[in-house]
Design a protein around this motif. Sequence first.
Motif, PDB file in Angstrom:
ATOM      1  N   GLU A  73      55.971   4.363  33.552  1.00  0.00           N
ATOM      2  CA  GLU A  73      55.926   5.767  33.129  1.00  0.00           C
ATOM      3  C   GLU A  73      54.643   6.440  33.597  1.00  0.00           C
ATOM      4  OE1 GLU A  73      58.806   3.764  30.352  1.00  0.00           O
ATOM      5  OE2 GLU A  73      56.847   3.257  31.219  1.00  0.00           O
ATOM      6  N   GLU A  74      53.530   5.682  33.572  1.00  0.00           N
ATOM      7  CA  GLU A  74      52.259   6.242  34.036  1.00  0.00           C
ATOM      8  C   GLU A  74      52.285   6.499  35.535  1.00  0.00           C
ATOM      9  OE1 GLU A  74      48.569   4.640  31.725  1.00  0.00           O
ATOM     10  OE2 GLU A  74      50.068   3.022  31.772  1.00  0.00           O
ATOM     11  N   VAL A  75      52.951   5.620  36.280  1.00  0.00           N
ATOM     12  CA  VAL A  75      53.074   5.821  37.726  1.00  0.00           C
ATOM     13  C   VAL A  75      53.857   7.107  38.003  1.00  0.00           C
ATOM     14  CG1 VAL A  75      54.021   4.903  39.883  1.00  0.00           C
ATOM     15  CG2 VAL A  75      52.953   3.346  38.220  1.00  0.00           C
ATOM     16  N   VAL A  76      54.951   7.257  37.291  1.00  0.00           N
ATOM     17  CA  VAL A  76      55.789   8.452  37.472  1.00  0.00           C
ATOM     18  C   VAL A  76      54.999   9.715  37.133  1.00  0.00           C
ATOM     19  CG1 VAL A  76      57.828   9.686  36.628  1.00  0.00           C
ATOM     20  CG2 VAL A  76      57.939   7.212  37.030  1.00  0.00           C
ATOM     21  N   ALA A  77      54.232   9.689  36.053  1.00  0.00           N
ATOM     22  CA  ALA A  77      53.459  10.850  35.627  1.00  0.00           C
ATOM     23  C   ALA A  77      52.415  11.253  36.663  1.00  0.00           C
ATOM     24  CB  ALA A  77      52.789  10.560  34.282  1.00  0.00           C
ATOM     25  N   ARG A  78      51.899  10.266  37.406  1.00  0.00           N
ATOM     26  CA  ARG A  78      50.843  10.561  38.383  1.00  0.00           C
ATOM     27  C   ARG A  78      51.401  10.816  39.786  1.00  0.00           C
ATOM     28  NH1 ARG A  78      45.564   7.327  36.147  1.00  0.00           N
ATOM     29  NH2 ARG A  78      46.206   7.304  33.966  1.00  0.00           N
ATOM     30  N   ASP A  79      52.683  10.565  39.978  1.00  0.00           N
ATOM     31  CA  ASP A  79      53.435  10.911  41.193  1.00  0.00           C
ATOM     32  C   ASP A  79      52.579  10.871  42.471  1.00  0.00           C
ATOM     33  OD1 ASP A  79      55.676  11.571  42.632  1.00  0.00           O
ATOM     34  OD2 ASP A  79      55.520  13.722  42.252  1.00  0.00           O
ATOM     35  N   PRO A  80      52.300   9.690  43.012  1.00  0.00           N
ATOM     36  CA  PRO A  80      51.389   9.553  44.158  1.00  0.00           C
ATOM     37  C   PRO A  80      51.907  10.185  45.445  1.00  0.00           C
ATOM     38  CG  PRO A  80      52.591   7.526  43.798  1.00  0.00           C
ATOM     39  CD  PRO A  80      52.904   8.407  42.622  1.00  0.00           C
ATOM     40  N   ASP A  81      50.951  10.556  46.313  1.00  0.00           N
ATOM     41  CA  ASP A  81      51.305  11.077  47.637  1.00  0.00           C
ATOM     42  C   ASP A  81      51.869   9.968  48.518  1.00  0.00           C
ATOM     43  OD1 ASP A  81      50.330  13.704  47.147  1.00  0.00           O
ATOM     44  OD2 ASP A  81      48.285  12.999  47.509  1.00  0.00           O
ATOM     45  N   VAL A  82      51.268   8.765  48.403  1.00  0.00           N
ATOM     46  CA  VAL A  82      51.714   7.629  49.205  1.00  0.00           C
ATOM     47  C   VAL A  82      51.725   6.373  48.350  1.00  0.00           C
ATOM     48  CG1 VAL A  82      50.763   8.626  51.327  1.00  0.00           C
ATOM     49  CG2 VAL A  82      49.411   6.971  50.035  1.00  0.00           C
ATOM     50  N   ILE A  83      52.483   5.386  48.795  1.00  0.00           N
ATOM     51  CA  ILE A  83      52.532   4.082  48.136  1.00  0.00           C
ATOM     52  C   ILE A  83      52.048   3.031  49.139  1.00  0.00           C
ATOM     53  CG2 ILE A  83      54.034   2.297  47.145  1.00  0.00           C
ATOM     54  CD1 ILE A  83      55.860   4.544  46.154  1.00  0.00           C
ATOM     55  N   LEU A  84      51.171   2.166  48.675  1.00  0.00           N
ATOM     56  CA  LEU A  84      50.656   1.090  49.521  1.00  0.00           C
ATOM     57  C   LEU A  84      51.102  -0.238  48.933  1.00  0.00           C
ATOM     58  CD1 LEU A  84      48.760   0.455  51.988  1.00  0.00           C
ATOM     59  CD2 LEU A  84      46.965   0.057  50.278  1.00  0.00           C
ATOM     60  N   ILE A  85      51.978  -0.927  49.635  1.00  0.00           N
ATOM     61  CA  ILE A  85      52.455  -2.246  49.201  1.00  0.00           C
ATOM     62  C   ILE A  85      51.503  -3.320  49.714  1.00  0.00           C
ATOM     63  CG2 ILE A  85      54.289  -3.961  49.504  1.00  0.00           C
ATOM     64  CD1 ILE A  85      56.272  -1.628  49.694  1.00  0.00           C
ATOM     65  N   LEU A  86      51.121  -4.225  48.842  1.00  0.00           N
ATOM     66  CA  LEU A  86      50.284  -5.348  49.273  1.00  0.00           C
ATOM     67  C   LEU A  86      51.196  -6.492  49.698  1.00  0.00           C
ATOM     68  CD1 LEU A  86      47.254  -5.372  46.832  1.00  0.00           C
ATOM     69  CD2 LEU A  86      47.650  -4.065  48.925  1.00  0.00           C
ATOM     70  N   ASP A  87      51.089  -6.850  50.955  1.00  0.00           N
ATOM     71  CA  ASP A  87      51.949  -7.880  51.548  1.00  0.00           C
ATOM     72  C   ASP A  87      51.366  -9.261  51.259  1.00  0.00           C
ATOM     73  OD1 ASP A  87      53.947  -7.881  54.433  1.00  0.00           O
ATOM     74  OD2 ASP A  87      53.212  -9.684  53.455  1.00  0.00           O
ATOM     75  N   TYR A  88      52.164 -10.093  50.606  1.00  0.00           N
ATOM     76  CA  TYR A  88      51.732 -11.459  50.301  1.00  0.00           C
ATOM     77  C   TYR A  88      52.182 -12.428  51.387  1.00  0.00           C
ATOM     78  CZ  TYR A  88      49.792 -10.737  45.662  1.00  0.00           C
ATOM     79  OH  TYR A  88      48.987 -10.372  44.617  1.00  0.00           O
ATOM     80  N   ASP A  89      53.432 -12.490  51.642  1.00  0.00           N
ATOM     81  CA  ASP A  89      53.942 -13.419  52.651  1.00  0.00           C
ATOM     82  C   ASP A  89      55.132 -12.746  53.336  1.00  0.00           C
ATOM     83  OD1 ASP A  89      54.568 -15.528  54.219  1.00  0.00           O
ATOM     84  OD2 ASP A  89      55.081 -16.915  52.605  1.00  0.00           O
ATOM     85  N   HIS A  90      54.813 -11.645  54.009  1.00  0.00           N
ATOM     86  CA  HIS A  90      55.844 -10.855  54.688  1.00  0.00           C
ATOM     87  C   HIS A  90      56.925 -10.413  53.702  1.00  0.00           C
ATOM     88  CE1 HIS A  90      53.764 -12.229  58.221  1.00  0.00           C
ATOM     89  NE2 HIS A  90      54.070 -13.479  57.960  1.00  0.00           N
ATOM     90  N   ASP A  91      56.486  -9.978  52.510  1.00  0.00           N
ATOM     91  CA  ASP A  91      57.438  -9.557  51.490  1.00  0.00           C
ATOM     92  C   ASP A  91      57.475  -8.038  51.306  1.00  0.00           C
ATOM     93  OD1 ASP A  91      54.968  -9.229  50.329  1.00  0.00           O
ATOM     94  OD2 ASP A  91      55.425 -10.319  48.486  1.00  0.00           O
ATOM     95  N   THR A  92      56.931  -7.305  52.270  1.00  0.00           N
ATOM     96  CA  THR A  92      56.884  -5.844  52.167  1.00  0.00           C
ATOM     97  C   THR A  92      58.273  -5.228  52.020  1.00  0.00           C
ATOM     98  OG1 THR A  92      54.797  -5.610  53.362  1.00  0.00           O
ATOM     99  CG2 THR A  92      56.250  -3.701  53.353  1.00  0.00           C
ATOM    100  N   GLU A  93      59.213  -5.688  52.829  1.00  0.00           N
ATOM    101  CA  GLU A  93      60.553  -5.091  52.813  1.00  0.00           C
ATOM    102  C   GLU A  93      61.242  -5.293  51.463  1.00  0.00           C
ATOM    103  OE1 GLU A  93      62.111  -3.024  54.882  1.00  0.00           O
ATOM    104  OE2 GLU A  93      60.180  -2.983  55.916  1.00  0.00           O
ATOM    105  N   ALA A  94      61.086  -6.452  50.885  1.00  0.00           N
ATOM    106  CA  ALA A  94      61.702  -6.726  49.582  1.00  0.00           C
ATOM    107  C   ALA A  94      61.094  -5.830  48.502  1.00  0.00           C
ATOM    108  CB  ALA A  94      61.526  -8.192  49.218  1.00  0.00           C
ATOM    109  N   LYS A  95      59.781  -5.652  48.550  1.00  0.00           N
ATOM    110  CA  LYS A  95      59.118  -4.799  47.568  1.00  0.00           C
ATOM    111  C   LYS A  95      59.505  -3.334  47.784  1.00  0.00           C
ATOM    112  CE  LYS A  95      55.087  -7.765  46.794  1.00  0.00           C
ATOM    113  NZ  LYS A  95      53.629  -7.937  46.992  1.00  0.00           N
ATOM    114  N   LYS A  96      59.616  -2.942  49.041  1.00  0.00           N
ATOM    115  CA  LYS A  96      60.011  -1.568  49.346  1.00  0.00           C
ATOM    116  C   LYS A  96      61.414  -1.276  48.810  1.00  0.00           C
ATOM    117  CE  LYS A  96      60.671   1.630  53.209  1.00  0.00           C
ATOM    118  NZ  LYS A  96      60.667   1.786  54.687  1.00  0.00           N
TER     119      LYS A  96
END
Length: 351
Positions: free
Chosen positions: A277-300
């Motif tokens: 809910e706090e993330v939604v309230a702050r509505d970011p301009d961009v999202i930065l995913i931290l890649d652990y083991d080529h897991d960016t696509e799954a998180k996206k």
Amino acid sequence: MKKIALFAGIGISLFALAGCSNQKRVVGSKGDQYTVNKDVQKVDNDSSEKEYEPYTITLNLERSGAGQNMEETFTSAPKRVVADGDQMVDFFLDLGLEDHIAGFTRGSCLDTVNDFPARDKLNKILPDGQNLNKASKEQILSLNADFMIGWDSLFSDDNFSVDWCLKNNIIPYFPYSCSDKATMEDVYKDYDTLGHIFGVSDLAEQRVQVMKNTIEEVKNTLGEDVYKNPVSVFVYDSGEDAPFTACQGIPGDMIKLAGGISIFNDIDKGWATPSWEEVVARDPDVILILDYDHDTEAKKKFLETNEFTKNLRAVKEGRIYSASCSDMQGSAGSANAVKLMANEFYPDKFK
């Protein structure tokens, strides 16, 4: 983030000294207590031979339960390092110290900026993704380690306490760059400190200068106006019920250098777990995913379908980027990671 700790060991016998309000010790290769010996060692950092200069550091281990700072004086370089995770290993690989690594753990956070071939030849203690907290004390002792580097949690009483390390002649090292208030200056400080401890201070200075040049290039390219009006960034590390995210510390500083600011910059910690809910309230301009083991696509995919985040502006506009988790913790790839983020946040500036 999944905090990783420990650096693959470098050999040197460690001997306890007396302590006043702060504990003081001298460590050297001759085994002499209460003395400082100058042992001549070869230093392979684009120079011929150098005399090892005794070097004293103050270890800030209060967060790990040690209860006080501890002073260590090195009279020769450690030889058997145990390193917990890629972030820690990268310091040593970047300084040409792979021969000092007695064992390491490969973290989930893979370094996408620096490709160190030597990593594949190192002695891996545990399966990928497991940190040293999963290792036994017997495993560590079998490596004849004399130096360990990692997050402060590694040296808590529940794992490899400071007392246990010192009793077994192992110097614990908690990087300055891992503290909640760290900035890129602390990454430089870790390089300087490790450079002196391991007799490669000239090379460490060179590495730091390259990083400083990269950061300066980014600043000049972005210009003052960008830093006055930074993009707001939500860092998604992990978590589905609630997000684990970066606030201040080294990731927060790196984001600022790249022309952004964490939407949770007001939280006085390096990392935190707020609500969706706090993330939604702050509505970011961009999202930065931290890649652990080529897991960016799954998180996206998760962010694009999660009921809380699927309608965020950044998701609808496709402004979802990624960065190496290892680089974002403060290490060899941090300056380059700042440049990559700046490119993603402001592509028009880098045409």
